[in-house]
Design an enzyme around this catalytic site. Structure first.
Site: not given
Ligand code: EPZ
Length: 417
Positions: A22-23, A116, A121, A306, A398
């Site tokens: 998915k990711n 979410c 997020r 995850d 999802r």
């Molecule tokens: C991706 O989310 C994945 N989703 C998530 O999988 C996964 O948990 C996550 O990466 C971490 O590996 C997809 O790929 C679609 P991040 P993403 O940006 O990109 C903070 C699942 O269950 N952050 O690495 O949103 C954020 O709040 C999903 O399949 C900021 O502060 O993850 C979080 O605490 C859930 N500012 C941390 O960084 C930003 O601009 C990690 O977020 C962006 C993120």
């Protein structure tokens, strides 16, 4: 509203294949906007998050066909650069379309994606990085309107956190920018490498994906391609956790074992026998697991956030105590309530959870509150005495493609009613 009904303690056995990631699919679907041509994506999982992306692509004017695991998208007739709130809300990670729309059309507008279940997020890292590429962002009461007055240009981008989404948005935006972009402290997840492979097969020039520094030489244009999406490492970890919760023995095929590094060591610590055979894993679990001592979620190649929920469900009836530290998301213990109803002994304090393994779990009526929490409650139900019913399947669907069918083929007694 459908629900899952699980009658637990059936040892899983046999073999199955792992779904496409998915990711990996989601950022690649957004990137199909770049080439104005046809992209053929094999091993694309049939998930509601993928449908959400397809709805956005079609709204923007793309032709999309999806059958038998192959998705074909032609972005030649792209005719919009605004994504309406209704479509943004459908999928939390739709922010990934921003970089693609800016690179292809030079302007884009969309509303801030909703938070979410697992946390607010934020997207500050995305917006800061894109502005360094020359994007001007105006926040008009929650709708942000972006344009590139002087075109996109390469930049040195130092991410303060190795955000997966921000890394992907920059990669997608920078491949058509003028000059060189260097991303430091980039995310290193396998899905980043898969996106780079897709972009390079379209004619981009991306190097260093999977390491901390990614270098992108902008090119004039991209062309159509075909690409096979990597297997879903989290779906694989979930199936292994389900097997371990039943003392089962299964063989998983069509996966990339090296993508599961941080998780396989936890299974071995729990007393499972893991043997890697090419793109398969033969997995044998003991009657009762030994509790893994500590699970700290970290950016790849650390233990993936995850997988925290499914592993917690598996550890709930192991022998001993497990300390969980959730370093990535603020609110990712929503599955603990359901596990407690099933007899688990878990205490949560902020980002820390302590699980005291119990002799056995018992079935209960539980409800999922987020995607991976749904997976955790299924793992617990498989390993519980009696019947578990699971509501909240909209979260499950999802990210997992017909998981009840896969589990039934491995001998589980699980039905969607
Ligand atoms: C991706 O989310 C994945 N989703 C998530 O999988 C996964 O948990 C996550 O990466 C971490 O590996 C997809 O790929 C679609 P991040 P993403 O940006 O990109 C903070 C699942 O269950 N952050 O690495 O949103 C954020 O709040 C999903 O399949 C900021 O502060 O993850 C979080 O605490 C859930 N500012 C941390 O960084 C930003 O601009 C990690 O977020 C962006 C993120």
């Amino acid at each position: 509203m459908s629900r899952l009904v699980i009658d637990g303690l059936k040892r899983l056995k046999g073999e199955t294949e792992v779904q496409g990631s998915k990711n990996s699919a989601l950022p690649i679907l957004a990137a199909t906007l770049l080439n104005g041509d046809e992209s053929i994506l094999h091993n694309c999982p049939d998930l509601s998050d993928v449908s959400g992306s397809v709805n956005i692509l079609r709204y923007l004017g793309c032709d999309v066909a999806f059958s038998g695991g192959t998705l074909v998208c032609n972005s030649k007739n792209l005719n919009k650069n605004h994504i309406p709130n209704s479509l943004m809300r459908e999928m939390r990670s739709s922010i990934i379309f921003l970089g693609a729309l800016l690179a292809r059309t030079g302007s884009a507008s969309m509303c801030f994606p909703g938070g979410c279940e697992i946390g607010p997020r934020p997207i500050d890292l995305h917006l800061k990085a894109l502005s360094e590429l020359g994007v001007v962002i105006n926040d008009d009461h929650g709708v942000f309107k972006c344009h590139v007055p002087d075109g996109l240009h390469g930049a040195k981008i130092a991410l303060s956190f190795p955000s997966v989404g921000a890394t992907e948005n920059v990669m997608i935006c920078a491949v058509l920018a003028e000059g060189t972009t260097v991303i430091t402290n980039a995310a290193r997840e396998p899905e980043i490498c898969d996106l780079a492979d897709y972009l390079n097969s379209c004619g981009a020039n991306v190097s260093g994906a999977g390491e901390g520094t990614i270098v992108i030489e902008g090119v004039q244009s991209l062309k159509g391609t075909s690409h096979t999406i990597i297997p879903d490492r989290i779906a694989a970890a979930t199936l292994l956790a389900g097997c371990a919760a039943t003392g089962g023995r299964i063989k998983l095929n069509k996966l990339i074992p090296s993508h599961l590094g941080g998780v396989l060591s936890v299974f071995e610590e729990s007393g499972c026998d893991v043997s890697v055979r090419g793109s398969s894993i033969v997995f044998d679990s003991p009657h009762r697991l030994t509790a893994p001592k500590i699970i700290r979620t970290m950016p790849y190649p650390g233990f993936p956030t995850d997988a925290q929920a499914p592993i917690m469900a598996m550890a709930a009836k192991s022998k001993g105590t497990t300390l969980f530290v959730e370093n990535i998301f603020e609110n990712r213990y929503l599955h603990v309530g359901g596990l407690l109803r099933m007899g688990a002994n878990i205490k949560v304090e902020g980002r820390v959870a302590v699980s005291q393994g119990v002799e056995c779990l018992h079935g209960a009526e539980v409800e999922a509150m987020d995607l991976r929490g749904a997976a955790a409650l299924i793992v617990a139900g498989l390993g519980a005495e009696g019947r578990t019913t699971l509501d909240g399947l909209k979260y499950l669907d999802r990210g997992y493609e017909k998981i009840e069918v896969t589990l039934s083929s491995l001998g589980a007694d699980v039905k969607r009613v």
